[in-house]
Design an enzyme around this catalytic site. Structure first.
Site, PDB file in Angstrom:
ATOM      1  N   LYS A 107       0.863  -1.190   0.000  1.00 59.57           N
ATOM      2  CA  LYS A 107       0.000   0.000   0.000  1.00 59.57           C
ATOM      3  C   LYS A 107       0.890   1.227   0.000  1.00 59.57           C
ATOM      4  CE  LYS A 107      -4.472   0.947   0.292  1.00 59.57           C
ATOM      5  NZ  LYS A 107      -5.592   0.070  -0.029  1.00 59.57           N
TER       6      LYS A 107
HETATM    7  N1  GLU Z   1      -7.075   0.384  -3.194  1.00 59.36           N
HETATM    8  C1  GLU Z   1      -7.893  -0.735  -3.495  1.00 59.36           C
HETATM    9  C2  GLU Z   1      -7.978  -1.665  -2.294  1.00 59.36           C
HETATM   10  O1  GLU Z   1      -7.836  -1.255  -1.168  1.00 59.36           O
HETATM   11  C3  GLU Z   1      -7.472  -1.440  -4.786  1.00 59.36           C
HETATM   12  C4  GLU Z   1      -6.117  -2.059  -4.768  1.00 59.36           C
HETATM   13  C5  GLU Z   1      -5.678  -2.591  -6.129  1.00 59.36           C
HETATM   14  O2  GLU Z   1      -6.454  -2.615  -7.052  1.00 59.36           O
HETATM   15  O3  GLU Z   1      -4.494  -2.972  -6.203  1.00 59.36           O
HETATM   16  O4  GLU Z   1      -8.269  -2.819  -2.404  1.00 59.36           O
END
Ligand code: GLU
Length: 476
Positions: A107
């Site tokens: 993240k």
């Molecule tokens: N930010 C989104 C999540 O928390 C998508 C993550 C992604 O598609 O890699 O799942």
């Protein structure tokens, strides 16, 4: 959101992990290896804006590399911090394992209020952040693939993709370095709606099993269920729209930053979204009652509560007063570990974040595969499929003629049957299948194991076992 007298978001995720892992027979060493966050990179960089240098702080955290690339969004918010990014990276590991997206968890976040900057300034900032991450392989098609999260969207992903391509001019797979891109920059149909669509598919699967409906003290189908949604951003908006327009739910309350609007007859989500875009909030929306203290609406009587914004909104200060018998966590971490205990004891059923909002990363996975295969889904087979269906229709119509047209195929049936699946249909079908299968794996544990009394623990058990198997296979 940090709540006084409650563990941090990161600790909250660990507490939930610990609860689940205590029911497994993993070696303590492996348990620890899975729980810890592998690495967090902090970067401070300057950008010259409005005649002076402004310094920004950003993070990219890698929780688990049991599979690579690692995957997870990049968040833009003033409250971003290392603890939050690490908690979100851990959730990505469990989420990807649960829905069988072949990624580790990661993240990113940038401490910034995007509303304070012009578009061209945001582009400069995003490109510089992307440069700092790409330089260290923290953006890379086979190492680390970001995506949108709170405060970012297609626009930012297009800038990131372009920045990576400029730095890697001969990389034929450059577009796969990030997902959530606009269609014209290598994106995939259905990615923007994906997380909200996933919430809808999750609820549809929940309501397919009478035992689950009964556990929540509900009855019947989704039709007519009263829903309260907290946060009408990308995820909340799409979930509310699909549930009300396609499943017959009544969205009786929407909570936003400036307060909430409620209406027993159900809110028109499309109209409300336009109102928010044009007026900056929900206040004044016609045909609904405005409630200044929006958080109180979380405690209103309803069938399904959908927290779709920040972490920690349901915590020890309000958990006891939450009336909804069913909560679906469209956001990451909206229920703290403490609140989770309170709600579990009350019998509230919670469909957990790592499953409920996995639609986003699932369609990101499809986008990444599309980028690596360099071809749009459905391009080879769509017309062939239509031609084969046409053969059947022609044959049936000839039969009808020979029987004096005593029966015929309805135009509606013909239209639906003849239409071959394009990319959007295939993405939705892949997402629906993913959400059903992942839910079924949690449901089996929830019903079969006496020591598992909630879906969150079941979700963790499925995920942890998959991650553990991966580490064991590697020889760790
Ligand atoms: N930010 C989104 C999540 O928390 C998508 C993550 C992604 O598609 O890699 O799942």
């Amino acid at each position: 959101m940090s709540v006084a007298n409650e563990p941090s978001f990161r600790d909250s995720v660990d507490l939930m992990f610990n609860r689940a892992v205590s029911l497994l027979d993993l070696s303590p060493g492996l348990e620890e290896k899975i729980r810890v966050c592998n690495a967090t990179y902090t970067v401070r960089f300057g950008v010259r804006l409005r005649g002076k240098i402004q310094t920004f702080t950003g993070y990219r955290s890698v929780h688990s590399e049991h599979m690579e690339p690692v995957k997870g969004g990049i968040r833009y918010a003033p409250s971003v911090n290392q603890n939050e990014v690490e908690a979100l990276a851990a959730l990505m590991t469990y989420k990807c394992a649960l829905v069988e997206a072949p990624f580790g968890g990661s993240k990113g976040g940038l401490c910034i209020d995007p509303t304070e900057f012009e578009e061209h300034e945001l582009e400069l900032i995003t490109r510089r952040f992307a440069y700092e991450l790409a330089k260290r392989d923290l953006i890379h098609p086979s190492q680390n693939v970001p995506a949108p999260d709170m405060g970012t969207g297609e626009r930012e992903m297009a800038w990131i993709a372009d920045q990576y391509a400029r730095m890697n001019t001969t990389d034929i797979n450059a577009r796969a370095c990030v997902t959530g891109k606009p269609l014209n920059a290598g994106g995939i149909a259905g990615r923007v709606e994906a997380t909200g669509r996933g919430v809808q598919y999750a609820l549809q699967e929940f309501f397919r099993d009478a035992r689950d409906i009964e556990k929540a003290g509900l009855s019947g189908s989704l039709d007519g269920k009263r829903v309260i949604v907290q946060g009408l951003g990308n995820v909340g908006y799409h979930a509310a729209k699909f549930l009300s327009e396609e499943d017959g739910c009544k969205v009786i309350g929407v909570i936003e930053r400036d307060g909430a609007v409620v209406s027993a007859d159900g809110l028109d989500i499309e109209a409300l979204r336009h109102w928010i875009v044009n007026h900056g909030g929900v206040k004044g929306f016609p045909d609904a009652t405005y409630v200044e203290d929006g958080s109180k609406v979380l405690e209103e009587d309803c069938d399904i509560l959908v927290p779709a914004a920040m972490e920690g909104v349901i915590n020890l200060t309000n958990a006891e007063r939450i009336k909804a018998p069913l909560i679906i966590e469209a956001a990451n971490g909206p229920v703290t570990a403490g609140a989770d205990d309170v709600l579990r004891k009350k019998g509230t059923v919670i469909i957990p974040d790592m499953y409920a909002n996995a639609g986003g990363v699932t369609v990101s996975y499809f986008e990444w595969v599309k980028n690596l295969s360099h071809i749009r889904f459905g391009r080879m087979q769509r017309r062939q499929e239509e031609a084969r269906h046409q053969l059947v229709v022609d044959q049936l119509e000839a039969l009808s003629d020979s029987m004096g047209k005593s029966w015929s195929l309805s135009p509606d049936f013909k239209q639906k049957y003849l239409k071959g699946a394009g990319e959007l249909e295939l993405v939705r079908s892949g997402l629906d299948d993913t959400m059903r299968i992942a839910y079924q794996s949690m449901r089996d544990i929830w019903h079969d194991r006496e020591d598992v009394t909630d879906l969150r623990t079941a979700a963790y058990l499925v995920s942890i076992q998959k991650v553990a198997a991966s580490y064991k296979a590697k020889g760790l």
